[in-house]
Design a protein around this motif. Structure first.
Motif, PDB file in Angstrom:
ATOM      1  N   LYS A   1       0.842  -1.201   0.000  1.00 25.13           N
ATOM      2  CA  LYS A   1       0.000   0.000   0.000  1.00 25.13           C
ATOM      3  C   LYS A   1       0.875   1.249   0.000  1.00 25.13           C
ATOM      4  CE  LYS A   1      -4.030  -2.147   2.005  1.00 25.13           C
ATOM      5  NZ  LYS A   1      -5.022  -2.143   0.975  1.00 25.13           N
ATOM      6  N   THR A   2       0.347   2.306  -0.604  1.00 26.27           N
ATOM      7  CA  THR A   2       1.040   3.591  -0.637  1.00 26.27           C
ATOM      8  C   THR A   2       0.160   4.632   0.034  1.00 26.27           C
ATOM      9  OG1 THR A   2       2.117   2.985  -2.710  1.00 26.27           O
ATOM     10  CG2 THR A   2       2.101   5.327  -2.132  1.00 26.27           C
ATOM     11  N   VAL A   3       0.749   5.390   0.926  1.00 26.67           N
ATOM     12  CA  VAL A   3       0.020   6.407   1.686  1.00 26.67           C
ATOM     13  C   VAL A   3       0.606   7.776   1.374  1.00 26.67           C
ATOM     14  CG1 VAL A   3      -0.602   7.219   4.004  1.00 26.67           C
ATOM     15  CG2 VAL A   3      -0.492   4.748   3.519  1.00 26.67           C
ATOM     16  N   GLY A   4      -0.253   8.733   1.063  1.00 27.75           N
ATOM     17  CA  GLY A   4       0.159  10.109   0.879  1.00 27.75           C
ATOM     18  C   GLY A   4      -0.025  10.869   2.180  1.00 27.75           C
ATOM     19  N   ILE A   5       0.965  11.663   2.547  1.00 29.44           N
ATOM     20  CA  ILE A   5       0.871  12.508   3.739  1.00 29.44           C
ATOM     21  C   ILE A   5       1.243  13.926   3.334  1.00 29.44           C
ATOM     22  CG2 ILE A   5       1.680  12.946   6.079  1.00 29.44           C
ATOM     23  CD1 ILE A   5       2.217  10.022   6.422  1.00 29.44           C
ATOM     24  N   VAL A   6       0.453  14.874   3.786  1.00 32.83           N
ATOM     25  CA  VAL A   6       0.618  16.271   3.411  1.00 32.83           C
ATOM     26  C   VAL A   6       1.585  16.999   4.328  1.00 32.83           C
ATOM     27  CG1 VAL A   6      -0.594  18.472   3.209  1.00 32.83           C
ATOM     28  CG2 VAL A   6      -1.750  16.376   2.579  1.00 32.83           C
ATOM     29  N   LEU A   7       2.339  17.898   3.749  1.00 36.63           N
ATOM     30  CA  LEU A   7       3.062  18.918   4.512  1.00 36.63           C
ATOM     31  C   LEU A   7       2.805  20.255   3.846  1.00 36.63           C
ATOM     32  CD1 LEU A   7       6.578  17.559   5.531  1.00 36.63           C
ATOM     33  CD2 LEU A   7       4.691  18.236   7.021  1.00 36.63           C
ATOM     34  N   ALA A   8       2.370  21.215   4.644  1.00 31.71           N
ATOM     35  CA  ALA A   8       2.185  22.580   4.145  1.00 31.71           C
ATOM     36  C   ALA A   8       3.557  23.230   3.989  1.00 31.71           C
ATOM     37  CB  ALA A   8       1.330  23.383   5.121  1.00 31.71           C
ATOM     38  N   PRO A   9       3.659  24.319   3.198  1.00 36.81           N
ATOM     39  CA  PRO A   9       4.952  24.990   3.021  1.00 36.81           C
ATOM     40  C   PRO A   9       5.564  25.462   4.333  1.00 36.81           C
ATOM     41  CG  PRO A   9       3.353  25.837   1.455  1.00 36.81           C
ATOM     42  CD  PRO A   9       2.607  24.927   2.386  1.00 36.81           C
ATOM     43  N   ARG A  10       4.744  25.675   5.331  1.00 37.02           N
ATOM     44  CA  ARG A  10       5.196  25.982   6.686  1.00 37.02           C
ATOM     45  C   ARG A  10       4.006  25.769   7.627  1.00 37.02           C
ATOM     46  NH1 ARG A  10       3.873  30.606   4.343  1.00 37.02           N
ATOM     47  NH2 ARG A  10       2.714  32.178   5.501  1.00 37.02           N
ATOM     48  N   GLY A  11       4.317  25.461   8.872  1.00 36.28           N
ATOM     49  CA  GLY A  11       3.289  25.432   9.893  1.00 36.28           C
ATOM     50  C   GLY A  11       2.557  24.134  10.116  1.00 36.28           C
TER      51      GLY A  11
ATOM     52  N   GLY B   1      -2.436  18.577  11.191  1.00 36.65           N
ATOM     53  CA  GLY B   1      -2.866  19.921  11.535  1.00 36.65           C
ATOM     54  C   GLY B   1      -1.688  20.862  11.680  1.00 36.65           C
ATOM     55  N   GLY B   2      -1.865  21.760  12.607  1.00 29.58           N
ATOM     56  CA  GLY B   2      -0.989  22.912  12.747  1.00 29.58           C
ATOM     57  C   GLY B   2      -1.800  24.076  12.215  1.00 29.58           C
ATOM     58  N   THR B   3      -2.046  25.066  13.037  1.00 31.83           N
ATOM     59  CA  THR B   3      -2.955  26.149  12.655  1.00 31.83           C
ATOM     60  C   THR B   3      -2.527  26.835  11.368  1.00 31.83           C
ATOM     61  OG1 THR B   3      -3.366  26.516  15.010  1.00 31.83           O
ATOM     62  CG2 THR B   3      -4.145  28.202  13.510  1.00 31.83           C
ATOM     63  N   VAL B   4      -1.274  27.233  11.266  1.00 28.79           N
ATOM     64  CA  VAL B   4      -0.804  27.938  10.071  1.00 28.79           C
ATOM     65  C   VAL B   4      -0.808  27.011   8.859  1.00 28.79           C
ATOM     66  CG1 VAL B   4       1.174  29.095   9.016  1.00 28.79           C
ATOM     67  CG2 VAL B   4       0.523  29.644  11.366  1.00 28.79           C
ATOM     68  N   GLY B   5      -0.289  25.780   9.033  1.00 28.13           N
ATOM     69  CA  GLY B   5      -0.246  24.836   7.926  1.00 28.13           C
ATOM     70  C   GLY B   5      -1.632  24.528   7.382  1.00 28.13           C
ATOM     71  N   ALA B   6      -2.582  24.269   8.276  1.00 31.67           N
ATOM     72  CA  ALA B   6      -3.949  23.960   7.843  1.00 31.67           C
ATOM     73  C   ALA B   6      -4.594  25.156   7.146  1.00 31.67           C
ATOM     74  CB  ALA B   6      -4.789  23.526   9.041  1.00 31.67           C
ATOM     75  N   ASP B   7      -4.299  26.357   7.629  1.00 40.41           N
ATOM     76  CA  ASP B   7      -4.849  27.557   6.999  1.00 40.41           C
ATOM     77  C   ASP B   7      -4.281  27.739   5.591  1.00 40.41           C
ATOM     78  OD1 ASP B   7      -6.581  29.860   7.210  1.00 40.41           O
ATOM     79  OD2 ASP B   7      -4.769  31.079   7.319  1.00 40.41           O
ATOM     80  N   ILE B   8      -3.001  27.476   5.423  1.00 36.61           N
ATOM     81  CA  ILE B   8      -2.387  27.567   4.097  1.00 36.61           C
ATOM     82  C   ILE B   8      -3.027  26.547   3.151  1.00 36.61           C
ATOM     83  CG2 ILE B   8      -0.253  27.129   2.799  1.00 36.61           C
ATOM     84  CD1 ILE B   8       1.251  28.321   5.258  1.00 36.61           C
TER      85      ILE B   8
END
Length: 192
Positions: free
Chosen positions: A8-18, A82-89
């Motif tokens: 299986k392959t799982v994608g995980i998100v990272l925002a540019p910051r936060g 999550g992360g407030t800034v990351g999720a907002d971006i």
């Protein structure tokens, strides 16, 4: 290391910051230890810095693929920290919102923690769903038609949500379990 998620392959998100570091690393490690391969997806490729408690710099991690270059068909599960800034971006990025919307429609496990459900709200996929989040998102989720509950982890037909880093053990267990289970054909996606 187990073989629950072999192949299986799982994608995980990272925002540019936060993005909150533990909400990225702990699910990543849980699915990796269960045998899955992981691909980090973001708004742009390259090194991004995570945070601890929204304010303190944490580690740096490589984003391997952009939302624009990724395809929902490539992944057996998808995790939004999550992360407030990351999720907002992320909720303000059209490609991220479209990807989350389209991934939800695949009926595969979509796993979101803390402030990450802002992206679900923006993707218009919470109407009629039961979910949880960081407590300050309760009104946003209810206004979008979701049934917000105050529980460590909530699963609604493969939509896995959790409140905050204190719930990571329960969240990670459900992430692995739901990705192992696979598609949730009972999930109503006609209206998304």
């Amino acid at each position: 290391m187990s073989d629950q998620l072999d192949g299986k392959t799982v994608g995980i998100v990272l925002a540019p910051r936060g993005s909150e570091e533990a909400e990225f690393t702990e699910p990543r490690d849980a699915v990796t230890e269960a045998g899955a391969s992981v691909e980090v997806i973001g708004v742009e490729t390259g090194e991004v810095e995570t945070v601890n408690n929204d304010l303190d710099s944490a580690g740096s991690y490589e984003v391997e693929k952009t939302f624009a270059d990724a395809s929902v068909e490539e992944y057996d599960g998808f995790v939004v920290p999550g992360g407030t800034v990351g999720a907002d971006i992320l909720r303000a990025d059209d490609d991220a919102v479209e990807f989350v919307h389209d991934f939800f429609a695949t009926e595969k496990p979509l796993c979101v923690i803390c402030h990450g459900p802002w992206t679900l709200v923006e993707a218009d996929v919470v109407d009629g769903r039961q979910l949880t989040s960081y407590h300050s998102l309760e009104t946003d989720i209810r206004n979008a038609g979701g049934d917000w509950v105050d529980e460590a982890v909530v699963v609604d037909e493969g939509l896995v949500t959790s409140r905050n880093p204190d719930d990571l053990d329960a969240f990670c267990d459900k992430v692995v379990e739901e990705i192992e289970e696979g598609e949730h054909e009972d999930r109503e996606t006609d209206d998304v």
